[in-house]
Design a protein around this motif. Sequence first.
Motif, PDB file in Angstrom:
ATOM      1  N   ASP A 191       0.851  -1.130  -0.003  1.00 36.54           N
ATOM      2  CA  ASP A 191      -0.039   0.057  -0.133  1.00 36.54           C
ATOM      3  C   ASP A 191       0.862   1.204   0.023  1.00 36.54           C
ATOM      4  OD1 ASP A 191      -1.776   2.222   0.556  1.00 36.54           O
ATOM      5  OD2 ASP A 191      -2.982   0.936   2.075  1.00 36.54           O
ATOM      6  N   VAL A 192       0.672   2.009  -0.964  1.00 38.13           N
ATOM      7  CA  VAL A 192       1.592   3.393  -1.230  1.00 38.13           C
ATOM      8  C   VAL A 192       1.600   4.096   0.033  1.00 38.13           C
ATOM      9  CG1 VAL A 192       1.655   3.070  -3.608  1.00 38.13           C
ATOM     10  CG2 VAL A 192      -0.102   4.502  -2.504  1.00 38.13           C
ATOM     11  N   SER A 193       0.336   4.144   0.832  1.00 37.65           N
ATOM     12  CA  SER A 193       0.263   4.988   2.046  1.00 37.65           C
ATOM     13  C   SER A 193       1.095   4.479   3.324  1.00 37.65           C
ATOM     14  CB  SER A 193      -1.341   5.185   2.478  1.00 37.65           C
ATOM     15  OG  SER A 193      -1.654   3.778   2.912  1.00 37.65           O
ATOM     16  N   GLN A 194       1.866   3.286   3.092  1.00 33.89           N
ATOM     17  CA  GLN A 194       2.481   2.717   4.069  1.00 33.89           C
ATOM     18  C   GLN A 194       4.041   2.758   3.992  1.00 33.89           C
ATOM     19  OE1 GLN A 194       0.826  -1.261   4.384  1.00 33.89           O
ATOM     20  NE2 GLN A 194       0.000  -0.816   6.274  1.00 33.89           N
ATOM     21  N   TYR A 195       4.435   3.658   2.876  1.00 35.52           N
ATOM     22  CA  TYR A 195       5.910   4.004   2.798  1.00 35.52           C
ATOM     23  C   TYR A 195       5.897   5.177   2.148  1.00 35.52           C
ATOM     24  CZ  TYR A 195       5.542   2.478  -2.064  1.00 35.52           C
ATOM     25  OH  TYR A 195       5.178   2.378  -3.494  1.00 35.52           O
ATOM     26  N   ARG A 196       7.157   5.915   2.451  1.00 29.37           N
ATOM     27  CA  ARG A 196       7.375   7.296   1.781  1.00 29.37           C
ATOM     28  C   ARG A 196       8.527   7.307   0.617  1.00 29.37           C
ATOM     29  NH1 ARG A 196      11.478   9.949   5.044  1.00 29.37           N
ATOM     30  NH2 ARG A 196      11.865   8.627   6.736  1.00 29.37           N
ATOM     31  N   LEU A 197       8.454   8.132  -0.192  1.00 32.16           N
ATOM     32  CA  LEU A 197       9.363   8.481  -0.953  1.00 32.16           C
ATOM     33  C   LEU A 197      10.676   9.500  -0.622  1.00 32.16           C
ATOM     34  CD1 LEU A 197      10.344   7.819  -4.153  1.00 32.16           C
ATOM     35  CD2 LEU A 197       8.763   9.826  -4.726  1.00 32.16           C
ATOM     36  N   VAL A 198      11.599   8.863  -0.491  1.00 32.44           N
ATOM     37  CA  VAL A 198      12.573   9.811   0.458  1.00 32.44           C
ATOM     38  C   VAL A 198      13.344  10.541  -0.734  1.00 32.44           C
ATOM     39  CG1 VAL A 198      14.565   9.599   1.714  1.00 32.44           C
ATOM     40  CG2 VAL A 198      12.926   8.093   2.256  1.00 32.44           C
ATOM     41  N   ALA A 199      13.620   9.876  -1.913  1.00 32.78           N
ATOM     42  CA  ALA A 199      14.388  10.470  -2.746  1.00 32.78           C
ATOM     43  C   ALA A 199      14.090   9.900  -4.383  1.00 32.78           C
ATOM     44  CB  ALA A 199      16.002  10.403  -2.604  1.00 32.78           C
ATOM     45  N   ASN A 200      14.311  10.357  -5.096  1.00 30.30           N
ATOM     46  CA  ASN A 200      14.075   9.811  -6.402  1.00 30.30           C
ATOM     47  C   ASN A 200      14.704  10.674  -7.705  1.00 30.30           C
ATOM     48  OD1 ASN A 200      11.731  11.923  -6.380  1.00 30.30           O
ATOM     49  ND2 ASN A 200      11.601  11.243  -8.741  1.00 30.30           N
ATOM     50  N   VAL A 201      15.280   9.855  -8.740  1.00 30.25           N
ATOM     51  CA  VAL A 201      15.915  10.491  -9.849  1.00 30.25           C
ATOM     52  C   VAL A 201      15.511   9.923 -11.123  1.00 30.25           C
ATOM     53  CG1 VAL A 201      18.017   9.340  -9.724  1.00 30.25           C
ATOM     54  CG2 VAL A 201      17.787  11.437 -10.731  1.00 30.25           C
ATOM     55  N   VAL A 202      15.109  10.452 -12.148  1.00 26.85           N
ATOM     56  CA  VAL A 202      14.985   9.901 -13.493  1.00 26.85           C
ATOM     57  C   VAL A 202      16.073  10.141 -14.489  1.00 26.85           C
ATOM     58  CG1 VAL A 202      13.497   9.642 -15.748  1.00 26.85           C
ATOM     59  CG2 VAL A 202      12.538   9.778 -13.161  1.00 26.85           C
ATOM     60  N   LEU A 203      16.907   9.296 -14.992  1.00 28.91           N
ATOM     61  CA  LEU A 203      18.296   9.364 -15.769  1.00 28.91           C
ATOM     62  C   LEU A 203      17.879   8.916 -17.093  1.00 28.91           C
ATOM     63  CD1 LEU A 203      20.533   7.699 -13.317  1.00 28.91           C
ATOM     64  CD2 LEU A 203      19.964  10.333 -13.615  1.00 28.91           C
ATOM     65  N   GLN A 204      18.425   9.533 -18.136  1.00 29.76           N
ATOM     66  CA  GLN A 204      18.424   9.208 -19.570  1.00 29.76           C
ATOM     67  C   GLN A 204      19.616   9.098 -20.216  1.00 29.76           C
ATOM     68  OE1 GLN A 204      15.178  10.954 -21.759  1.00 29.76           O
ATOM     69  NE2 GLN A 204      15.425   9.792 -23.510  1.00 29.76           N
ATOM     70  N   VAL A 205      19.977   8.411 -21.051  1.00 28.91           N
ATOM     71  CA  VAL A 205      20.968   8.454 -22.190  1.00 28.91           C
ATOM     72  C   VAL A 205      20.502   8.132 -23.352  1.00 28.91           C
ATOM     73  CG1 VAL A 205      21.697   5.951 -21.684  1.00 28.91           C
ATOM     74  CG2 VAL A 205      23.160   7.462 -22.498  1.00 28.91           C
ATOM     75  N   THR A 206      20.823   9.001 -24.370  1.00 30.31           N
ATOM     76  CA  THR A 206      20.472   9.112 -25.908  1.00 30.31           C
ATOM     77  C   THR A 206      21.887   9.160 -26.477  1.00 30.31           C
ATOM     78  OG1 THR A 206      18.423   9.745 -25.232  1.00 30.31           O
ATOM     79  CG2 THR A 206      19.159   9.864 -27.552  1.00 30.31           C
ATOM     80  N   ASP A 207      21.998   8.163 -27.583  1.00 31.24           N
ATOM     81  CA  ASP A 207      22.963   8.106 -28.511  1.00 31.24           C
ATOM     82  C   ASP A 207      22.695   7.417 -29.778  1.00 31.24           C
ATOM     83  OD1 ASP A 207      25.406   8.026 -29.913  1.00 31.24           O
ATOM     84  OD2 ASP A 207      26.714   7.179 -28.011  1.00 31.24           O
ATOM     85  N   ALA A 208      22.463   8.373 -30.751  1.00 38.64           N
ATOM     86  CA  ALA A 208      21.691   7.843 -32.227  1.00 38.64           C
ATOM     87  C   ALA A 208      22.978   6.997 -32.836  1.00 38.64           C
ATOM     88  CB  ALA A 208      21.573   9.066 -32.850  1.00 38.64           C
ATOM     89  N   ALA A 209      24.149   7.224 -32.428  1.00 42.15           N
ATOM     90  CA  ALA A 209      25.243   6.318 -33.188  1.00 42.15           C
ATOM     91  C   ALA A 209      25.251   5.081 -32.657  1.00 42.15           C
ATOM     92  CB  ALA A 209      26.444   7.059 -33.056  1.00 42.15           C
ATOM     93  N   THR A 210      24.889   4.699 -31.490  1.00 44.96           N
ATOM     94  CA  THR A 210      24.904   3.520 -30.942  1.00 44.96           C
ATOM     95  C   THR A 210      23.485   3.085 -30.595  1.00 44.96           C
ATOM     96  OG1 THR A 210      25.245   4.237 -28.768  1.00 44.96           O
ATOM     97  CG2 THR A 210      27.054   3.695 -29.774  1.00 44.96           C
ATOM     98  N   ASN A 211      22.240   3.796 -31.110  1.00 42.28           N
ATOM     99  CA  ASN A 211      21.015   3.412 -30.937  1.00 42.28           C
ATOM    100  C   ASN A 211      20.495   3.118 -29.633  1.00 42.28           C
ATOM    101  OD1 ASN A 211      18.495   2.713 -31.732  1.00 42.28           O
ATOM    102  ND2 ASN A 211      19.048   0.359 -31.995  1.00 42.28           N
TER     103      ASN A 211
END
Length: 135
Positions: free
Chosen positions: A22-42
């Motif tokens: 249940d999402v009400s029973q824990y808290r989100l302390v930290a988060n990050v969304v990361l991305q890598v894009t390189d067309a040459a290597t797909n």
Amino acid sequence: MASGKVKVHKHGAPGEPAFPRDVSQYRLVANVVLQVTDAATNHNKYYSLELHAADASWSGGPMRARTFSHYGRTDDLVGNPRAGRYECRYFKSLALARQTYDALVKEKTSDRKGYRPVKLASSNIGSPKLRGLAS
């Protein structure tokens, strides 16, 4: 990472340690969304990492914190909003979980891996807790 190898569990798989569902029973302390894009290597990949802490009132087991990661190819999310891999690492203390969270962020944003933080207005990426915050 935090002293030694930490077992990675596929989220929702048999044998995964007990942690609040249940999402009400824990808290989100930290988060990050990361991305890598390189067309040459797909490469067009995302990596979402979250740090969760169980509420003090939760008594379902000894695990008090976890890292939750969701990763995959960005273009896969277009056809399937639930695409990607979901993995968790469990800890008896938030301090140990934080050490692993910080180490994972450092590893992913290194020059070798090449991921960079991105800000999202809304997203299909992450845990139910993170998705709930984005809606």
